[in-house]
Design an enzyme around this catalytic site. Structure first.
Site, PDB file in Angstrom:
ATOM      1  N   ARG A   1      -1.884  -8.850   6.637  1.00 48.90           N
ATOM      2  CA  ARG A   1      -1.355 -10.047   5.979  1.00 48.90           C
ATOM      3  C   ARG A   1      -1.166 -11.189   6.964  1.00 48.90           C
ATOM      4  O   ARG A   1      -1.374 -12.357   6.621  1.00 48.90           O
ATOM      5  CB  ARG A   1      -0.037  -9.715   5.278  1.00 48.90           C
ATOM      6  CG  ARG A   1      -0.230  -8.921   3.997  1.00 48.90           C
ATOM      7  CD  ARG A   1       1.081  -8.514   3.384  1.00 48.90           C
ATOM      8  NE  ARG A   1       0.878  -7.904   2.063  1.00 48.90           N
ATOM      9  CZ  ARG A   1       1.787  -7.181   1.442  1.00 48.90           C
ATOM     10  NH1 ARG A   1       2.968  -6.985   2.003  1.00 48.90           N
ATOM     11  NH2 ARG A   1       1.536  -6.661   0.252  1.00 48.90           N
TER      12      ARG A   1
ATOM     13  N   GLY B   1      -2.101  -4.116  -1.866  1.00 46.39           N
ATOM     14  CA  GLY B   1      -1.119  -3.032  -1.851  1.00 46.39           C
ATOM     15  C   GLY B   1      -1.574  -1.809  -1.082  1.00 46.39           C
ATOM     16  O   GLY B   1      -2.135  -1.900   0.008  1.00 46.39           O
TER      17      GLY B   1
ATOM     18  N   LYS C   1       2.348   5.740 -11.227  1.00 43.87           N
ATOM     19  CA  LYS C   1       2.796   5.752 -12.620  1.00 43.87           C
ATOM     20  C   LYS C   1       1.858   5.011 -13.563  1.00 43.87           C
ATOM     21  O   LYS C   1       1.392   3.916 -13.254  1.00 43.87           O
ATOM     22  CB  LYS C   1       4.195   5.134 -12.716  1.00 43.87           C
ATOM     23  CG  LYS C   1       5.266   5.888 -11.954  1.00 43.87           C
ATOM     24  CD  LYS C   1       6.619   5.199 -12.105  1.00 43.87           C
ATOM     25  CE  LYS C   1       7.717   5.961 -11.369  1.00 43.87           C
ATOM     26  NZ  LYS C   1       9.036   5.284 -11.536  1.00 43.87           N
TER      27      LYS C   1
ATOM     28  N   GLY D   1       0.562  -6.637  -6.420  1.00 44.26           N
ATOM     29  CA  GLY D   1       1.275  -7.014  -7.645  1.00 44.26           C
ATOM     30  C   GLY D   1       0.741  -8.281  -8.262  1.00 44.26           C
ATOM     31  O   GLY D   1       0.561  -8.375  -9.479  1.00 44.26           O
TER      32      GLY D   1
END
Length: 398
Positions: A40, A355, A205, A379
């Site tokens: 990043r 991510g 999830k 995200g």
């Protein structure tokens, strides 16, 4: 939307430019203070170098981790300032606070071509406040530092935070090259992907990825599902999953998605099942119909990896978000590596959706240049593909 090139064309020598960067880098758990992945930081370098070399007085701001609105030594950006200086090949001044006396004094003393990094934005409650007035007051203090604002923190544009949303309303604002590139790439894969289009999703999830699955399913030729989320889908098909991660409340949703997909959702056919969540745990490859009741799946198996690679091979567009297993533990990294390598070989355009996927590419030592684009915002990427408005991008468009 005005861009960094527009700002440079207007001239920035001697002017103060406030840059929102995403320096929320991970640290080595065994060596506190040592950055484990500086991707990043490297991503924002072109913007910082362009401003520095044009004679701007560059004030960089970022968050790190999730402190509770007060200073916390665990989340200081000081080590990031050190690494940023190494990457820039020039000194980076560090302010011990964000909008306090030291920050104000340091900003006042900045010279042309100098770069300053403010302390963690989230040491201030106003940064993430839901109260517009409290957030706005913090934005006022930040905006008072500069003549112009540049947002090049794509990883934060999905947050309605003071440094992302409110500061843009208070200063002449511009999009950095990274933000422009990210939006361009995501627009390409969401609005006009070249077919066949394959999406690879992993992670823990189903609930975290449900909205993006629903948004992408009508557009894709194949949707490959691995990671912990695959076990809820397998349970929806009637398989027993032992102690594997399971969202029982999502089983009926997965059944509906499978019916709607009409064969386009591809699930693992074998997994690596372990006695516990540990690199030292006893583990074995088992078919999905034979997962022992006392074991949990921590990676897709070799047959699944081959199946996924075959589906990927003919794609012209691939979007990948989420690892296939617990890649941080060597015995359970094979599936993620195999799928990632298959993506690098396509005759088309590939996007790694930030991510953990981006972290996996670097952790596993894969060639970053073999992918079409590696996003800096997991995200933000998902919310864009879901069709949501990203507050940071909306602010730049005003």
């Amino acid at each position: 939307m005005k861009t960094l090139d527009d700002l440079l064309g207007e001239g920035v020598s001697g002017r103060r430019v406030l840059v929102r960067a995403d320096l929320n880098v991970p640290f080595d758990k065994a060596n506190p203070g040592v950055i484990s992945d500086d991707g990043r930081a490297r991503a924002v370098l072109p913007t910082l170098i362009a401003l520095r070399d044009a004679g701007a007085r560059v004030i960089v701001m970022s968050h790190l981790g999730r402190p509770k609105g007060a200073p916390d030594p665990k989340y200081t950006l000081r080590p990031v300032a050190t690494r940023l200086a190494e990457l820039l090949g020039s000194s980076v001044v560090f302010a011990e606070d964000t909008v306090g006396p030291e920050a104000r004094q340091t900003v006042e003393s900045l010279q042309d071509g100098q770069v300053l990094l403010l302390e963690n934005l989230r040491f201030n409650k106003g940064e993430t406040s839901k109260d517009d007035a409290e957030r706005g007051a913090f934005a006022d203090e930040l905006a008072a530092f500069a003549d112009f604002y540049v947002d090049d923190a794509f990883g934060a544009v999905h947050r309605k935070h003071a440094s992302v949303y409110d500061v843009a309303a208070r200063l002449p604002h511009y999009a950095g090259g990274l933000v422009l590139k990210e939006v361009e790439v995501l627009k390409r894969v969401s609005e006009s992907p070249e077919q066949p289009y394959v999406v690879v999703l992993g992670g823990s999830k189903v609930s975290d990825k449900l909205a993006v699955i629903q948004a992408l399913l009508p557009k894709v030729d194949k949707l490959l599902v691995g990671g912990g989320m695959c076990f809820t889908f397998l349970k929806a098909q009637g398989h027993e999953v032992g102690k594997s991660l399971l969202e029982a409340e999502m089983i009926s949703v997965c059944q509906e998605l499978l019916a709607k997909a009409e064969g386009r959702i591809v699930l693992p056919v074998d997994v690596v099942a372990a006695t516990e969540f540990s690199a030292d745990a006893d583990h074995a490859v088992v078919d999905i119909s034979d997962i022992p009741g006392d074991r949990l799946g921590l990676d897709i198996g070799p047959k699944s990896t081959a199946l996924f690679a075959e589906a990927i091979a003919g794609a012209k567009t691939v979007f990948w978000n989420g690892p296939m297993g617990v890649f941080e533990l060597a015995p359970f990294a094979t599936g993620t590596r195999g799928v990632a390598e298959a993506i690098t070989k396509i005759d088309g355009f590939s996007v790694v959706g930030g991510g953990d996927s981006a972290a996996a590419v670097r952790t596993l030592g894969l060639d970053e240049n073999a992918f079409g684009h590696i996003s800096t915002g997991g995200g933000a990427s998902l919310e864009y593909l879901e069709g949501k408005t990203l507050p940071g991008v909306a602010a730049l468009e005003k």
